[in-house]
Write an enzyme that holds these catalytic residues in place. Sequence first.
Site, mmCIF file in Angstrom:
data_model
loop_
_atom_site.group_PDB
_atom_site.id
_atom_site.type_symbol
_atom_site.label_atom_id
_atom_site.label_comp_id
_atom_site.label_asym_id
_atom_site.label_seq_id
_atom_site.Cartn_x
_atom_site.Cartn_y
_atom_site.Cartn_z
ATOM 1 N N ASP A 54 0.794 -1.254 0.000
ATOM 2 C CA ASP A 54 0.000 0.000 0.000
ATOM 3 C C ASP A 54 0.820 1.295 0.000
ATOM 4 O O ASP A 54 0.446 2.266 0.680
ATOM 5 C CB ASP A 54 -0.962 0.005 1.198
ATOM 6 N N LYS A 159 -6.693 -4.682 -3.110
ATOM 7 C CA LYS A 159 -7.333 -5.385 -1.994
ATOM 8 C C LYS A 159 -8.333 -4.471 -1.295
ATOM 9 O O LYS A 159 -8.025 -3.313 -1.015
ATOM 10 C CB LYS A 159 -6.264 -5.878 -1.016
ATOM 11 N N CYS A 192 -2.129 -2.581 7.775
ATOM 12 C CA CYS A 192 -2.123 -3.488 6.620
ATOM 13 C C CYS A 192 -0.909 -4.414 6.586
ATOM 14 O O CYS A 192 -1.017 -5.568 6.180
ATOM 15 C CB CYS A 192 -2.246 -2.685 5.336
#
Length: 251
Positions: A54, A159, A192
């Site tokens: 990310d 995701k 995450c």
Amino acid sequence: GDVGGALRLRGRGRAGGHGRDRPAHGGARLMPILQAEPFPLDLDLPALGLVVIDMQRDFMEAGGFGASLGNDVSLLRAIIPATARLIEGFRAAGLPVIHTRECHRPDLSDLPPAKRNRGNPSLRIGDEGPMGRILIAGEPGADIIPELYPLEGETVIDKPGKGAFHATAFGDVLKEKGLRQLVFAGVTTEVCVQTTMREANDRGYECILAVDATESYFPAFKQAAIEMIRAQGAIVGWTATTDQLREAIGV
Ligand code: C5J
């Protein structure tokens, strides 16, 4: 195919067609020892990959999702050089680099109301912001920062959750690539990155967190995540620096 309706997978395998059966470089050992914490780890280079979580404009730049939650994004930007060195090292060694992006479909069909309505942000997921709609696939803000942009052919997993396995083909991709050991980088450490790392650990992967290539908006949370991951004899995994990782993979 589209797994769980939430997969957007770009590219296949790694660029340039160099295989993992190739020695990392000129006679480098295939099973080097990584000087990791809490103890050294034998690396299996043909089964080693890097997962960069990310590193998106929405978390790293002003006007994005992270900033909309009241966070100071400058803290995260400090890891860009180390993360770039880690990615370049894996590429130079011919080892796979997998990128993830937390984002949702434009129609929000993969965004649970409980996630959209959480907290009191200045902008909610799906709202129009300075970098397009917040955390929406295809918008400028949801893309990876230019400094760490994926190469053509590298896998990018979109995701909808914090973890990379939920409603994606990430698990299948790891199996297809024959991976058994995963190095993790990216943001944020305790959200995450840690969620993905814990599930990878449960699925049988040996996981290593690159401590200088991950960051949190809360320094104390990063430190706590590092310590809880490697406590109790590497109960979730190992930690190592970018330099230690680069040395071990022979670059
Ligand atoms: C968060 C992430 N922190 N990528 N996402 O919401 O860690």
